[in-house]
Motif scaffolding. Sequence first.
Motif, mmCIF file in Angstrom:
data_model
loop_
_atom_site.group_PDB
_atom_site.id
_atom_site.type_symbol
_atom_site.label_atom_id
_atom_site.label_comp_id
_atom_site.label_asym_id
_atom_site.label_seq_id
_atom_site.Cartn_x
_atom_site.Cartn_y
_atom_site.Cartn_z
ATOM 1 N N LYS A 1 0.095 -0.670 3.865
ATOM 2 C CA LYS A 1 0.456 -1.977 3.330
ATOM 3 C C LYS A 1 0.978 -1.831 1.913
ATOM 4 C CE LYS A 1 -2.774 -4.575 6.199
ATOM 5 N NZ LYS A 1 -3.810 -5.617 6.240
ATOM 6 N N ASP A 2 1.820 -2.782 1.513
ATOM 7 C CA ASP A 2 2.332 -2.756 0.155
ATOM 8 C C ASP A 2 1.433 -3.584 -0.758
ATOM 9 O OD1 ASP A 2 2.954 -5.419 0.477
ATOM 10 O OD2 ASP A 2 5.126 -5.134 0.491
ATOM 11 N N SER A 3 1.886 -3.788 -2.002
ATOM 12 C CA SER A 3 1.044 -4.453 -3.002
ATOM 13 C C SER A 3 0.774 -5.909 -2.674
ATOM 14 C CB SER A 3 1.714 -4.350 -4.377
ATOM 15 O OG SER A 3 2.975 -4.974 -4.350
ATOM 16 N N LYS A 4 1.556 -6.501 -1.770
ATOM 17 C CA LYS A 4 1.318 -7.875 -1.349
ATOM 18 C C LYS A 4 0.485 -7.928 -0.074
ATOM 19 C CE LYS A 4 5.648 -9.568 -3.342
ATOM 20 N NZ LYS A 4 6.931 -10.248 -3.046
ATOM 21 N N GLY B 1 -4.291 0.072 -9.976
ATOM 22 C CA GLY B 1 -2.876 -0.129 -9.713
ATOM 23 C C GLY B 1 -2.616 -0.983 -8.487
ATOM 24 N N ALA B 2 -1.377 -0.913 -7.994
ATOM 25 C CA ALA B 2 -0.896 -1.836 -6.969
ATOM 26 C C ALA B 2 -1.127 -1.364 -5.544
ATOM 27 C CB ALA B 2 0.596 -2.086 -7.175
ATOM 28 N N GLY B 3 -1.626 -0.133 -5.361
ATOM 29 C CA GLY B 3 -1.800 0.374 -4.009
ATOM 30 C C GLY B 3 -0.480 0.856 -3.429
ATOM 31 N N GLU B 4 -0.370 0.856 -2.084
ATOM 32 C CA GLU B 4 0.845 1.326 -1.418
ATOM 33 C C GLU B 4 1.895 0.222 -1.462
ATOM 34 O OE1 GLU B 4 0.426 3.183 2.310
ATOM 35 O OE2 GLU B 4 -1.269 4.423 1.715
ATOM 36 N N THR C 1 -2.147 5.011 -7.015
ATOM 37 C CA THR C 1 -2.822 5.854 -8.006
ATOM 38 C C THR C 1 -4.042 6.594 -7.463
ATOM 39 O OG1 THR C 1 -4.120 3.960 -8.771
ATOM 40 C CG2 THR C 1 -2.046 4.427 -9.921
ATOM 41 N N ARG C 2 -4.667 6.114 -6.381
ATOM 42 C CA ARG C 2 -5.902 6.748 -5.919
ATOM 43 C C ARG C 2 -5.668 8.190 -5.485
ATOM 44 N NH1 ARG C 2 -6.864 4.364 0.154
ATOM 45 N NH2 ARG C 2 -4.666 4.124 0.648
ATOM 46 N N TRP C 3 -4.494 8.494 -4.920
ATOM 47 C CA TRP C 3 -4.204 9.865 -4.504
ATOM 48 C C TRP C 3 -4.058 10.775 -5.719
ATOM 49 C CZ3 TRP C 3 -5.121 10.123 0.474
ATOM 50 C CH2 TRP C 3 -4.896 8.991 1.265
ATOM 51 N N HIS C 4 -3.486 10.260 -6.783
ATOM 52 C CA HIS C 4 -3.337 11.035 -8.013
ATOM 53 C C HIS C 4 -4.684 11.212 -8.709
ATOM 54 C CE1 HIS C 4 1.104 10.879 -7.816
ATOM 55 N NE2 HIS C 4 0.883 9.706 -7.234
ATOM 56 N N GLN C 5 -5.535 10.183 -8.638
ATOM 57 C CA GLN C 5 -6.902 10.318 -9.156
ATOM 58 C C GLN C 5 -7.623 11.456 -8.425
ATOM 59 O OE1 GLN C 5 -7.376 5.710 -8.667
ATOM 60 N NE2 GLN C 5 -9.202 6.442 -9.705
ATOM 61 N N ALA C 6 -7.502 11.468 -7.115
ATOM 62 C CA ALA C 6 -8.151 12.510 -6.322
ATOM 63 C C ALA C 6 -7.592 13.880 -6.670
ATOM 64 C CB ALA C 6 -7.972 12.227 -4.839
ATOM 65 N N GLN D 1 5.714 5.494 0.447
ATOM 66 C CA GLN D 1 5.353 4.717 -0.730
ATOM 67 C C GLN D 1 3.897 4.874 -1.136
ATOM 68 O OE1 GLN D 1 6.355 3.386 2.161
ATOM 69 N NE2 GLN D 1 4.989 1.745 2.806
ATOM 70 N N GLY D 2 3.064 5.414 -0.243
ATOM 71 C CA GLY D 2 1.677 5.686 -0.620
ATOM 72 C C GLY D 2 1.560 6.666 -1.776
#
Length: 437
Positions: A4-7, A376-379, A186-191, A181-182
């Motif tokens: 899903k995207d940010s919306k 952040g906004a997620g995917e 930011t969660r993947w970069h945090q990991a 777009q995932g």
Amino acid sequence: MEEKDSKGLSRRQFMKSAGITAAGMVAGSLLGDRVFAQAAGSAPASGRVIGANDRINVAVIGTGGMGTGHVNTLKGLEAEQNIKVVAVCDVFTKHRSRAQKAAGVPDDCCYGDYRKLLERKDIDEVVVATPDHWHGQVSVDAMQAGKHVYVEKPMTRYLDEALKMWETSKSTKRLVQVGSQGCSDTRWHQAGQIVKDGKYGKLLWAQASYCRNSPTGEWNYYAIDPEANDQSVDWKMWLGSAPKRPWDPDRYFRWRKYWDYGTGIIGDLWPHRLHPLMIAMNLQEFPKKVACIGGNLTNSDKGVAPAREIDEVTMLLVEFPSGPMIYMAGSTVNEQGLDDVLRFNKATMNIGDGLTIKPERPYVDEIEAYSEPRKGAGESHTEHHKNMFYSIRNNKQPNCNIELGVRVQTIICMAEKSRRENKVMLFDEAKLQMQAG
């Protein structure tokens, strides 16, 4: 689950929200054999140097469902990001007209042949939203014409195309952003930073999945537009180097069902998990070994003719030279997927709506359990495009760049080969070749 995207919009909802019916889910303006050759005596064009305050001009090649969705997203970013959609291209006259209206461009900015579009000197970036079997050719041609490339996933249909894109990006110094777009979540970069820090010991293996449930067969919901025929669609151009066939509306609108043009779950869905997962694993390696199995287990097409060629259920194993492994599942007939998980010898990381760390029993005195919320906004398609614009202006690699893209595409191509030939595939990085194990 579907990304899903940010919306909070899924991929299917993203296209619907852009004002696109299922009949529009195909795109492309294509011609010629898969040769990747520059014209004799010519050299790649140098792209314009773009400063922080310069406008970025964007063109969209392929304006079916995803392509027109990108047009609408980009239009919404024009003022904020100082960009402009200046041209569109498609092989189907109806798609071309619809995209022209969405982009607000004149007739002379609408093309049926993408090569004519690439001749324009005012275009800085192209969005490639064609069927998979033309991602590589169009992207290479665009980079050789001096354009940066945002290409929908999978990056290419075949491994030689991916390697050629890699080579071309380096030689032309053009940026590539693959449309997973995932990777801008930011969660993947945090990991990935946690893995890099090494606090939880050796990374052992990761798991992920992409699962749906389509009772009448995945991609059969792509309706066939009665206005599409061999007069309104340039079928020869659309086929390109794929096997020559008479006009076939099922192959045109539901091409993801056929090996000639795509790989179904393997190439259409798994890249959405593999690209972000490799960021989370802090892993920039080509695979060492890949095994993939799959099948059609439910006959979900239920009398829809012709039946699909690609699988309803697939399973994947990947081994990397430094040791870590990936297990991935895919389904279009059961939507209960696997959690996204990284396993270390000292702890386990769950990547859900944020990050959760659980220590392994022998290490509870050393490792503290904790959780961190998503930032952040997620995917988001929007954030992924914004990341590309930032990268162009600052000459930085985007989140799903060519180095990540070529490695994931190698996994994808090895997985297809393994599945279709019933063999474990090995990769020789020195020769950049795959072979049966």
